[in-house]
Design an enzyme around this catalytic site. Structure first.
Site, PDB file in Angstrom:
ATOM      1  N   VAL A   1      -2.470 -11.448   1.564  1.00 33.01           N
ATOM      2  CA  VAL A   1      -1.959 -12.741   1.129  1.00 33.01           C
ATOM      3  C   VAL A   1      -0.615 -12.497   0.450  1.00 33.01           C
ATOM      4  O   VAL A   1      -0.477 -11.581  -0.372  1.00 33.01           O
ATOM      5  CB  VAL A   1      -2.926 -13.432   0.145  1.00 33.01           C
ATOM      6  CG1 VAL A   1      -2.322 -14.726  -0.379  1.00 33.01           C
ATOM      7  CG2 VAL A   1      -4.269 -13.702   0.819  1.00 33.01           C
TER       8      VAL A   1
ATOM      9  N   GLY B   1      -7.657 -15.418  -0.173  1.00 34.93           N
ATOM     10  CA  GLY B   1      -8.367 -14.187   0.174  1.00 34.93           C
ATOM     11  C   GLY B   1      -9.863 -14.416   0.275  1.00 34.93           C
ATOM     12  O   GLY B   1     -10.527 -13.932   1.209  1.00 34.93           O
TER      13      GLY B   1
ATOM     14  N   TYR C   1     -13.507  -7.373  -4.109  1.00 34.67           N
ATOM     15  CA  TYR C   1     -14.523  -7.185  -3.087  1.00 34.67           C
ATOM     16  C   TYR C   1     -15.918  -7.078  -3.702  1.00 34.67           C
ATOM     17  O   TYR C   1     -16.885  -7.648  -3.190  1.00 34.67           O
ATOM     18  CB  TYR C   1     -14.216  -5.943  -2.253  1.00 34.67           C
ATOM     19  CG  TYR C   1     -12.949  -6.048  -1.442  1.00 34.67           C
ATOM     20  CD1 TYR C   1     -12.582  -7.244  -0.834  1.00 34.67           C
ATOM     21  CD2 TYR C   1     -12.104  -4.951  -1.277  1.00 34.67           C
ATOM     22  CE1 TYR C   1     -11.419  -7.348  -0.091  1.00 34.67           C
ATOM     23  CE2 TYR C   1     -10.946  -5.044  -0.530  1.00 34.67           C
ATOM     24  CZ  TYR C   1     -10.611  -6.242   0.059  1.00 34.67           C
ATOM     25  OH  TYR C   1      -9.463  -6.348   0.793  1.00 34.67           O
TER      26      TYR C   1
ATOM     27  N   GLU D   1       0.815  -1.215   0.000  1.00 36.65           N
ATOM     28  CA  GLU D   1       0.000   0.000   0.000  1.00 36.65           C
ATOM     29  C   GLU D   1       0.850   1.268   0.000  1.00 36.65           C
ATOM     30  O   GLU D   1       0.313   2.368   0.102  1.00 36.65           O
ATOM     31  CB  GLU D   1      -0.922  -0.002   1.220  1.00 36.65           C
ATOM     32  CG  GLU D   1      -1.982  -1.101   1.164  1.00 36.65           C
ATOM     33  CD  GLU D   1      -2.916  -1.092   2.362  1.00 36.65           C
ATOM     34  OE1 GLU D   1      -4.031  -1.598   2.240  1.00 36.65           O
ATOM     35  OE2 GLU D   1      -2.513  -0.554   3.428  1.00 36.65           O
TER      36      GLU D   1
END
Length: 213
Positions: A138, A148, A182, A77
């Site tokens: 992961v 995931g 998601y 990130e």
């Protein structure tokens, strides 16, 4: 929809897995017997049944692993400079006299490959607790194997078992692969909401404004 599909849809995931193991012996064969199954779901079941994938609750012996996952997520990130966690802080806050969060470790062929760190929040609108997923990660070498999805479905199952009204988490706006994943699992992006945060000196400064007498 045929009676077989209705019967399958009414089964819990655990009963679905037991049925596949009893009737077919191979999850992939179930794809042809139960057409409502997605191929990805069938392949994931096959991996679980063959003991390639497993989940377990973390213990204090996993502190180094948890920290490495946290740092791995921060690196992905682009936030490594913000990580100040160490094993001792994790020990105190995750396994101390008051545990503030829970951790699930995902293993692939008995090797730690990913984790989910979560805790309870609360919805006043629903008057129910919820689960907030702080971290889901992961390792790159194990992505694409269903870890995931298994972690996320486990948390959904846990939320239902604990009578929670919500399972929530945040995602960076540039992380399109995560967003797509998601949404493929049925998650909604809440575009009208923004995260507000106080930390460091800003948190201390506001705390000092509270009258002491």
């Amino acid at each position: 929809m045929s009676w077989k599909r209705w019967r399958w849809a009414l089964l819990t995931p655990r009963k679905q897995l037991a049925t596949l193991k009893r009737r077919q012996g191979c999850a992939l064969a179930a794809f042809f017997y139960y057409p409502t199954l997605l191929l990805d779901d069938v392949l994931l079941m096959e991996k679980i049944m063959s003991a390639q994938i497993s989940l377990r609750l973390a213990t204090q012996d996993d502190l180094a692993t948890i920290l490495s996952f946290i740092k791995g997520l921060a690196e992905y990130e682009k936030l490594s400079d913000q990580v100040v966690a160490d094993e001792e802080k994790l020990r105190e806050t995750l396994f101390g006299s008051k545990a503030y969060a829970e951790v699930v470790i995902a293993e692939y062929l008995q090797q730690a490959a990913g984790f989910a760190l979560f805790f309870h929040n609360y919805s006043t609108f629903l008057a129910k607790p919820g689960i907030y997923l702080e971290d889901l990660f992961v390792l790159p070498a194990f992505r694409g194997k269903g870890l995931g999805k298994l972690l996320l479905s486990y948390l959904a199952k846990l939320a239902v078992e604990r009578n929670c009204g919500r399972l929530e988490w945040s995602v960076l706006d540039w992380n399109q692969p995560a967003i797509d994943f998601y949404q493929s699992q049925g998650a909604q992006l809440l575009h009208d909401w923004r995260i507000n945060r106080l930390t460091g000196q800003q948190l201390v400064a506001l705390a000092q404004q509270y009258p002491t007498s």
